[in-house]
Design a protein around this motif. Structure first.
Motif, mmCIF file in Angstrom:
data_model
loop_
_atom_site.group_PDB
_atom_site.id
_atom_site.type_symbol
_atom_site.label_atom_id
_atom_site.label_comp_id
_atom_site.label_asym_id
_atom_site.label_seq_id
_atom_site.Cartn_x
_atom_site.Cartn_y
_atom_site.Cartn_z
ATOM 1 N N PHE A 144 -5.732 -11.614 -3.468
ATOM 2 C CA PHE A 144 -6.222 -10.368 -4.203
ATOM 3 C C PHE A 144 -5.232 -9.678 -4.605
ATOM 4 N N ASN A 145 -3.909 -9.650 -4.133
ATOM 5 C CA ASN A 145 -2.695 -8.958 -4.976
ATOM 6 C C ASN A 145 -2.635 -9.616 -6.385
ATOM 7 N N LYS A 146 -2.796 -10.874 -6.389
ATOM 8 C CA LYS A 146 -2.473 -11.743 -7.536
ATOM 9 C C LYS A 146 -3.723 -11.557 -8.660
ATOM 10 N N LYS A 152 -0.758 -1.249 3.652
ATOM 11 C CA LYS A 152 0.670 -1.033 3.454
ATOM 12 C C LYS A 152 1.333 -2.223 2.899
ATOM 13 N N LEU A 153 1.055 -3.643 3.418
ATOM 14 C CA LEU A 153 1.706 -4.826 3.116
ATOM 15 C C LEU A 153 1.171 -5.286 1.851
ATOM 16 N N TYR A 154 -0.263 -5.244 1.510
ATOM 17 C CA TYR A 154 -0.904 -5.581 0.156
ATOM 18 C C TYR A 154 -1.373 -4.498 -0.617
ATOM 19 N N HIS A 155 -0.985 -3.154 -0.311
ATOM 20 C CA HIS A 155 -1.378 -2.135 -1.455
ATOM 21 C C HIS A 155 -2.914 -2.072 -1.479
ATOM 22 N N ILE A 156 -3.778 -2.153 -0.341
ATOM 23 C CA ILE A 156 -5.002 -1.885 -0.191
ATOM 24 C C ILE A 156 -5.357 -0.350 -0.174
ATOM 25 N N PRO A 157 -6.095 0.010 -0.893
ATOM 26 C CA PRO A 157 -6.454 1.447 -0.993
ATOM 27 C C PRO A 157 -7.546 1.676 0.102
ATOM 28 N N ASP A 158 -7.477 2.782 0.859
ATOM 29 C CA ASP A 158 -8.120 3.389 1.981
ATOM 30 C C ASP A 158 -9.753 3.120 1.715
ATOM 31 N N SER A 159 -10.025 3.291 0.416
ATOM 32 C CA SER A 159 -11.494 3.229 -0.284
ATOM 33 C C SER A 159 -12.118 2.033 0.231
ATOM 34 N N HIS A 207 -3.576 -13.702 5.400
ATOM 35 C CA HIS A 207 -2.669 -13.487 4.458
ATOM 36 C C HIS A 207 -2.734 -14.312 3.350
ATOM 37 N N ASN A 208 -3.615 -15.299 3.478
ATOM 38 C CA ASN A 208 -3.929 -16.172 2.204
ATOM 39 C C ASN A 208 -4.653 -15.620 1.233
#
Length: 371
Positions: free
Chosen positions: A55-57, A78-85, A49-50
């Motif tokens: 990454f999100n920031k 889903k939690l961190y809006h990571i694309p499938d790619s 999570h850290n």
């Protein structure tokens, strides 16, 4: 003699202040001028999570993630809006394709070796979550690969970035309390199940092969690396340890409590690692010839000199690049730092693995293990 004074308008002063602030900001960010391009190997370590928050920031550039558990893809995607790619099935193929600056290991400790086996021949730096490996044999293989292929293998501990620990260390180096005589480290919490660790994390954390032990490895490594640091990289003379299993119904395969004594020529270290504390704790106590220092947590420090001189203070924030693992990693990769004698270094963490190995052997045999 005449004195000449220049007068500036308020607007000019404001502009000057802005320029100064920008200059300071640019100087402070010299170690992180280029955002790191990293690959994440594993998502089954809850410390993940850290880095995903960073990454999100936009503080780190994750160019790929390898994790065999597809459910974790969905969860973290889903939690961190990571694309499938960004999700890949094969680490080596991903590294060849993306050519990242480093690989971050967020998988089972017993699988760190597999990461290094892939990264080392490709010349890619690796940073894993503590400890370095599940056992000393794996650690020696990691060390051999790092030397052969001339790569950096770093170990990340939460406490490495504690301002209080570094202020304590610097105070000791100023000979403020004389020579170290005793070090005590308490690390742990109520238990991984009790605090709500994820099922994926628990599945290997409580496995004697994948984690190498229970609380002994999970939290004993903190004290081992801190004492190696305080002792300037010297190994203890001997190690004695006792492990307990207070909660066999919850943790039937591994210890949930460990007490480890480290003997040095002129000092003694006591590591207390447990999944049985009434609360979460990470602290460090050092007794010198003339004084005592206690880092209660990441910022608060109590001190006592002699009988009556007592003080309590908050540590100053850490300076760049020692304030954050990703900033530190960037400094290593950009050749601004050489991690030979610090908390993350392979050198220190090989000593940590020797200490943990001796502790397991001592607990198993009931004997004092001489290194």
């Amino acid at each position: 003699m005449k004195h000449f004074y220049l007068k500036y308008s308020p607007s000019f002063c404001k502009i000057l202040l802005i320029v100064l602030f920008l200059f300071v900001g640019l100087s402070a960010s010299v170690f992180a001028q280029q955002k790191l391009r990293v690959v994440i190997a594993g998502l089954n370590h809850d410390h993940i999570h850290n880095v995903l928050q960073q990454f999100n920031k936009g503080e780190v550039n994750v160019v790929g993630i390898v994790e065999p558990n597809k459910q974790l893809h969905k969860k973290f995607g889903k939690l961190y809006h990571i694309p499938d790619s960004l999700f890949f099935d094969d680490l080596k193929n991903l590294l060849v394709l993306k050519k990242p600056d480093a690989v971050l290991g967020y998988n089972a400790v017993g699988e760190h070796l597999a990461i290094v086996q892939i990264c080392a021949p490709l010349g890619i730096t690796v940073m894993v979550e503590k400890p370095l490996a599940a056992n000393l044999q794996q650690a020696k293989q990691i060390e051999a690969l790092a030397i052969k292929h001339n790569i950096k293998v770093l170990t990340n501990y939460e406490t490495t970035w504690y301002p209080s620990y570094h202020e304590l260390y610097n105070t000791i180096n100023k000979n403020s309390i004389g020579k170290i005589k005793k070090m005590i480290v308490h690390d742990g919490h109520q238990g991984p199940k009790e605090i709500g660790c994820s099922p994926e994390f628990l599945s290997w954390l409580t496995n004697p092969v994948l984690n190498g032990a229970g609380a002994l490895n999970d939290f004993g490594c903190y004290g081992a690396v801190l004492m190696t640091w305080l002792m300037k990289g010297h190994k203890p003379i001997a190690v004695t340890a006792v492990t307990r299993n207070y909660k066999p119904d919850l943790y039937p395969k591994v210890d949930d409590d460990a007490t480890i004594i480290l003997e040095y020529p002129e000092a003694t270290g006591l590591i207390e690692a447990s999944w049985n504390w009434p609360f979460s704790i990470k602290d460090l106590e050092v007794f010198g010839e003339t004084g005592y220092l206690h880092a209660l947590d990441n910022v608060n420090i109590n001190s006592r000199i002699g009988e009556n001189k007592m003080d309590a203070k908050k540590a100053e924030p850490m300076t760049i690049p020692f304030n954050d693992p990703m900033v530190y990693l960037a400094a290593i990769i950009n050749h601004k730092l050489q991690p030979s004698d610090d908390l993350s270094s392979l050198k220190f963490n090989m000593i940590v693995m020797e200490i943990l190995d001796a502790a397991k052997r001592s607990a198993g045999s009931g004997k004092r293990i001489v290194l």
